[in-house]
Design a protein around this motif. Structure first.
Motif, PDB file in Angstrom:
ATOM      1  N   PHE A 149      20.413 114.113  96.180  1.00  0.00           N
ATOM      2  CA  PHE A 149      20.238 115.604  96.094  1.00  0.00           C
ATOM      3  C   PHE A 149      19.022 116.244  96.747  1.00  0.00           C
ATOM      4  N   ALA A 150      18.051 115.196  97.188  1.00  0.00           N
ATOM      5  CA  ALA A 150      16.638 115.908  97.764  1.00  0.00           C
ATOM      6  C   ALA A 150      16.684 115.323  99.050  1.00  0.00           C
ATOM      7  N   ASP A 151      15.660 115.896  99.849  1.00  0.00           N
ATOM      8  CA  ASP A 151      15.387 115.516 101.190  1.00  0.00           C
ATOM      9  C   ASP A 151      14.909 113.896 101.410  1.00  0.00           C
ATOM     10  N   ALA A 152      15.425 113.044 101.954  1.00  0.00           N
ATOM     11  CA  ALA A 152      14.994 111.733 102.061  1.00  0.00           C
ATOM     12  C   ALA A 152      15.536 111.197 103.237  1.00  0.00           C
ATOM     13  N   SER A 153      14.636 110.588 103.975  1.00  0.00           N
ATOM     14  CA  SER A 153      15.024 109.808 105.211  1.00  0.00           C
ATOM     15  C   SER A 153      15.126 108.300 105.122  1.00  0.00           C
ATOM     16  N   PRO A 154      15.965 107.904 105.581  1.00  0.00           N
ATOM     17  CA  PRO A 154      16.153 106.179 105.763  1.00  0.00           C
ATOM     18  C   PRO A 154      14.876 105.783 106.201  1.00  0.00           C
ATOM     19  N   PHE A 155      14.631 104.599 105.633  1.00  0.00           N
ATOM     20  CA  PHE A 155      13.294 104.034 105.899  1.00  0.00           C
ATOM     21  C   PHE A 155      13.162 102.405 106.113  1.00  0.00           C
ATOM     22  N   TRP A 156      12.724 101.905 107.239  1.00  0.00           N
ATOM     23  CA  TRP A 156      12.771 100.324 107.365  1.00  0.00           C
ATOM     24  C   TRP A 156      11.739 100.088 108.166  1.00  0.00           C
ATOM     25  N   ALA A 157      10.870  99.088 108.057  1.00  0.00           N
ATOM     26  CA  ALA A 157       9.820  98.370 109.209  1.00  0.00           C
ATOM     27  C   ALA A 157      10.000  96.952 108.984  1.00  0.00           C
ATOM     28  N   PRO A 158       9.200  96.242 109.657  1.00  0.00           N
ATOM     29  CA  PRO A 158       9.017  94.722 109.955  1.00  0.00           C
ATOM     30  C   PRO A 158       8.840  94.240 108.695  1.00  0.00           C
ATOM     31  N   HIS A 159       7.973  94.792 107.843  1.00  0.00           N
ATOM     32  CA  HIS A 159       7.519  94.240 106.456  1.00  0.00           C
ATOM     33  C   HIS A 159       8.423  94.576 105.386  1.00  0.00           C
ATOM     34  N   VAL A 160       9.463  95.502 105.616  1.00  0.00           N
ATOM     35  CA  VAL A 160      10.153  96.014 104.576  1.00  0.00           C
ATOM     36  C   VAL A 160      11.279  95.309 104.086  1.00  0.00           C
ATOM     37  N   ILE A 161      11.724  94.970 102.990  1.00  0.00           N
ATOM     38  CA  ILE A 161      12.809  94.650 102.433  1.00  0.00           C
ATOM     39  C   ILE A 161      13.458  95.604 101.775  1.00  0.00           C
ATOM     40  N   LEU A 162      14.804  96.104 102.321  1.00  0.00           N
ATOM     41  CA  LEU A 162      15.717  97.190 101.941  1.00  0.00           C
ATOM     42  C   LEU A 162      16.981  96.698 101.508  1.00  0.00           C
ATOM     43  N   THR A 163      17.390  96.965 100.298  1.00  0.00           N
ATOM     44  CA  THR A 163      18.552  96.603  99.839  1.00  0.00           C
ATOM     45  C   THR A 163      19.658  97.764  99.702  1.00  0.00           C
ATOM     46  N   LEU A 164      20.694  97.422 100.164  1.00  0.00           N
ATOM     47  CA  LEU A 164      21.908  98.618  99.949  1.00  0.00           C
ATOM     48  C   LEU A 164      22.980  97.812  99.200  1.00  0.00           C
ATOM     49  N   SER A 165      24.003  98.924  98.563  1.00  0.00           N
ATOM     50  CA  SER A 165      25.039  98.208  97.638  1.00  0.00           C
ATOM     51  C   SER A 165      26.328  98.940  97.913  1.00  0.00           C
ATOM     52  N   LEU A 166      27.294  98.185  97.724  1.00  0.00           N
ATOM     53  CA  LEU A 166      28.796  98.920  97.674  1.00  0.00           C
ATOM     54  C   LEU A 166      29.313  99.507  96.450  1.00  0.00           C
ATOM     55  N   SER A 167      28.268  99.177  95.389  1.00  0.00           N
ATOM     56  CA  SER A 167      28.925  99.440  93.740  1.00  0.00           C
ATOM     57  C   SER A 167      28.838 101.021  93.725  1.00  0.00           C
ATOM     58  N   LYS A 168      28.013 101.821  94.028  1.00  0.00           N
ATOM     59  CA  LYS A 168      28.011 103.166  93.857  1.00  0.00           C
ATOM     60  C   LYS A 168      28.789 104.045  94.972  1.00  0.00           C
ATOM     61  N   LEU A 169      29.541 103.255  95.934  1.00  0.00           N
ATOM     62  CA  LEU A 169      30.432 103.794  96.782  1.00  0.00           C
ATOM     63  C   LEU A 169      31.918 103.606  96.123  1.00  0.00           C
ATOM     64  N   GLY A 170      31.938 103.361  94.743  1.00  0.00           N
ATOM     65  CA  GLY A 170      33.126 103.159  93.973  1.00  0.00           C
ATOM     66  C   GLY A 170      33.724 101.724  94.010  1.00  0.00           C
ATOM     67  N   LEU A 171      32.702 100.816  94.488  1.00  0.00           N
ATOM     68  CA  LEU A 171      33.206  99.233  94.445  1.00  0.00           C
ATOM     69  C   LEU A 171      32.324  98.373  93.649  1.00  0.00           C
ATOM     70  N   PRO A 172      32.122  98.679  92.436  1.00  0.00           N
ATOM     71  CA  PRO A 172      31.170  98.021  91.573  1.00  0.00           C
ATOM     72  C   PRO A 172      31.750  96.578  91.255  1.00  0.00           C
ATOM     73  N   GLY A 173      33.252  96.587  91.386  1.00  0.00           N
ATOM     74  CA  GLY A 173      33.952  95.209  91.013  1.00  0.00           C
ATOM     75  C   GLY A 173      33.870  94.256  92.288  1.00  0.00           C
ATOM     76  N   THR A 174      33.624  94.676  93.362  1.00  0.00           N
ATOM     77  CA  THR A 174      33.386  93.674  94.417  1.00  0.00           C
ATOM     78  C   THR A 174      32.051  92.889  94.438  1.00  0.00           C
ATOM     79  N   ARG A 175      31.142  93.468  93.850  1.00  0.00           N
ATOM     80  CA  ARG A 175      29.892  92.945  93.671  1.00  0.00           C
ATOM     81  C   ARG A 175      29.199  92.381  95.237  1.00  0.00           C
ATOM     82  N   THR A 176      29.046  93.487  95.815  1.00  0.00           N
ATOM     83  CA  THR A 176      28.525  93.214  97.219  1.00  0.00           C
ATOM     84  C   THR A 176      27.081  93.963  97.701  1.00  0.00           C
ATOM     85  N   ALA A 177      26.307  93.437  97.933  1.00  0.00           N
ATOM     86  CA  ALA A 177      24.897  93.983  98.351  1.00  0.00           C
ATOM     87  C   ALA A 177      24.524  93.489  99.600  1.00  0.00           C
TER      88      ALA A 177
END
Length: 426
Positions: free
Chosen positions: A240-268
Motif C-alpha cells: 500500500f506504500a510507494d516501493a520500487s522493484p529492486f535487484w542488483a548483481p549481489h542481490v538475492i530476490l525471492t518471489l512467491s506465488l502463495s500470496k497470489l492465491g496459490l499457497p497450495g502449489t508451493r512455488t517460489a
C-alpha cells in the motif's frame, strides 16, 4: 525402541515457533471450526483471483497434452526452462534487470528457498569460522528463526521507532537504525543481510532509500543482500506504500506465488547470482528431485503477457487495503476506553496488523493462551525477535493479527482481544 537423533535432527525437530503456529492452525481448521483465525499467513479467498485460477486450470485441462505433461513429468531441479525464460524476459523488459534464465531457480515455496539460502551462506566454515545472517530490522519473519542447521545463525538490530502523525495518533513505524547495522557489520562475521518487504509480521515497507543503503552496505562488505518479496513488488504486489522493484548483481530476490492465491502449489522463485541459483538447484535435487509443476504452468501465460504484474494493483491492493482499513477501525472502536495502552504499526502491505500492548500484566504468550481458550487464534510477538542480543521489553508486548479473514471473523476476534487485554492490565 528409542531412536537417537543427530544434533542436526534434534535442532530441526525441536519445538519451534513456526511448528507451533502451523500445528495450531492445522488443528484449528480440522478440530475447532469455530476458531476465529487471526493467526497464520494464509491469503484470503479473493473472488476475482480465484476465478482467474479456476479458468486457467480449465484451460490446462482442455489443452490435454499440456495438462498431461504438467502432472506426468519431472521438471529440471532449477525449474521449467520455458517458465524460466518467460520470467527472465518479463523482468528484463519491465525493469531492465540484466539477468538470464541462469539467474533464476524455482523452489518448493519460499520456506524451502530460505532454508537453502541461509544454510548455504551462514553457519560453520573451515578453520572454526562461524558466519551469521544480519537482520537489520527486527521483528522479522517467524519462519526464518529455526531454519539454521547450526545454532545462532542470526544477529538482529533493534529499529528506530517513529510516530508519523505524533504519539497521540497511536500509529508508529519502524525504521532501520543504520548506525546499529554498520556496527554489527564491523563486529560480526556477517554472511549476508536479509529483509522481508513488506516485513512480516508488521506490514512495514522499507523505503526505496533504505533498500538502496542496505544494498550499498552489502556491496561494500562483499556479501549478498537478500530481499524476501513474498508479499511485495513486482508481484504479488500486496503493498500500500510507494516501493520500487529492486535487484542488483549481489542481490538475492525471492518471489512467491502463495500470496497470489496459490499457497497450495508451493512455488517460489529465487533470482540471484548464477553461483547461488545453481547451488539452490543442486540442493533441490538432493532434497526433492524437482519442484512442483502446477504453479509454474498455471501462471505461465500471465508471465508471458505481463498480466501477472497487474494482479496486485487491480485485484489484491483494493481487497486487502479495505480489509486493513476496516480492521484498524475496529481496533480503535474496541480498545477505546479499555485502559489498554495500545499502538499499531502503520499498515503498508501484507495481511497483518502489529499491535503493541504496553501495559499488560502478562506477556503476549500468556495473552495468546487466554485468547486461544476463547476461540481466537493470533501469533504472539515473542517469536519474531530472534537474533536480538539486547533485552527489549517490546518483545513480550506485541501481537500479529491477520486481517484477511471474513469481516465478521476479524471484527469478533478484535473485540475479544480488546476485552481479554482489558482484563490483563498491570
Amino acid at each position: 525402541m528409542s531412536i537417537e537423533f543427530s544434533l542436526a535432527g534434534k535442532k530441526l525437530t525441536a519445538r519451534s515457533g513456526i511448528l507451533e503456529l502451523m500445528d495450531d492452525l492445522g488443528r484449528a481448521m480440522t478440530e475447532h471450526p469455530d476458531m476465529l483465525m487471526l493467526g497464520g499467513g494464509n491469503p484470503a479467498a479473493v473472488p476475482s483471483i480465484q476465478k482467474i485460477w479456476r479458468d486457467r486450470m480449465q484451460d490446462l485441462v482442455n489443452e490435454g497434452p499440456a495438462f498431461d505433461r504438467m502432472l506426468g513429468n519431472y521438471d529440471p531441479p532449477q525449474g521449467n526452462p520455458i517458465f524460466l525464460r518467460a520470467m527472465t524476459k518479463l523482468l528484463r523488459q519491465q525493469f531492465g534487470w540484466e539477468i538470464g534464465p541462469e539467474n533464476l531457480a524455482v523452489t518448493n515455496g519460499g520456506q524451502s528457498a530460505f532454508f537453502f539460502l541461509f544454510n548455504l551462506l551462514a553457519g560453520r566454515f573451515e578453520n572454526n569460522k562461524h558466519r551469521k545472517i544480519l537482520l537489520p530490522l527486527t521483528p522479522e519473519y517467524i519462519g526464518y528463526a529455526d531454519q539454521g542447521i547450526d545454532e545462532s545463525l542470526f544477529v538482529a538490530c533493534k529499529p528506530e521507532i517513529s510516530w508519523p502523525d505524533g504519539p497521540e495518533s497511536r500509529i508508529f513505524k519502524y525504521r532501520i537504525d543504520f548506525a546499529a547495522v554498520e556496527k554489527r557489520l564491523a563486529e560480526q562475521d556477517i554472511a549476508a543481510i536479509a529483509v522481508s518487504r513488506p516485513t512480516n509480521p508488521t506490514g512495514n515497507v522499507l523505503t526505496d532509500e533504505e533498500i538502496r543503503r542496505l544494498s550499498d552496505l552489502a556491496a561494500r562488505h562483499g556479501i549478498p543482500f537478500i530481499i524476501d518479496n513474498a508479499y511485495g513488488t513486482p508481484f504479488p504486489g500486496v503493498i500500500f506504500a510507494d516501493a520500487s522493484p529492486f535487484w542488483a548483481p549481489h542481490v538475492i530476490l525471492t518471489l512467491s506465488l502463495s500470496k497470489l492465491g496459490l499457497p497450495g502449489t508451493r512455488t517460489a522463485i529465487v533470482i540471484g547470482p548464477e553461483q547461488i541459483t545453481k547451488a539452490v538447484a543442486a540442493m533441490t535435487a538432493i532434497a526433492g528431485l524437482a519442484n512442483g509443476n502446477i504453479g509454474q504452468q498455471l501462471v505461465l501465460p500471465l508471465i508471458e503477457s505481463g498480466e501477472i504484474l497487474n494482479l496486485g494493483p487491480q485485484h489484491l491492493i483494493p481487497f486487502y487495503s479495505e480489509k486493513s482499513r476496516l480492521a484498524q477501525g475496529w481496533i480503535r472502536e474496541f480498545f477505546e476506553g479499555t485502559g489498554v495502552d495500545w499502538a499499531l504499526h502503520t499498515s503498508e502491505g501484507a495481511f497483518f496488523h502489529w499491535l503493541w500492548l504496553r501495559n499488560l500484566n502478562c506477556s503476549t504468550k500468556g495473552l495468546y493462551s487466554r485468547l486461544k481458550a476463547r476461540n481466537v487464534l493470533v501469533v504472539p510477538g515473542e517469536y519474531f525477535y530472534f537474533g536480538l542480543e539486547d533485552d527489549w521489553a517490546q518483545r513480550e508486548q506485541c501481537l500479529r493479527l491477520n486481517f484477511s479473514q471474513p469481516a465478521e471473523v476479524v471484527r469478533k476476534g478484535i473485540r475479544i482481544i480488546a476485552d481479554e487485554a482489558s482484563k490483563s492490565l498491570r
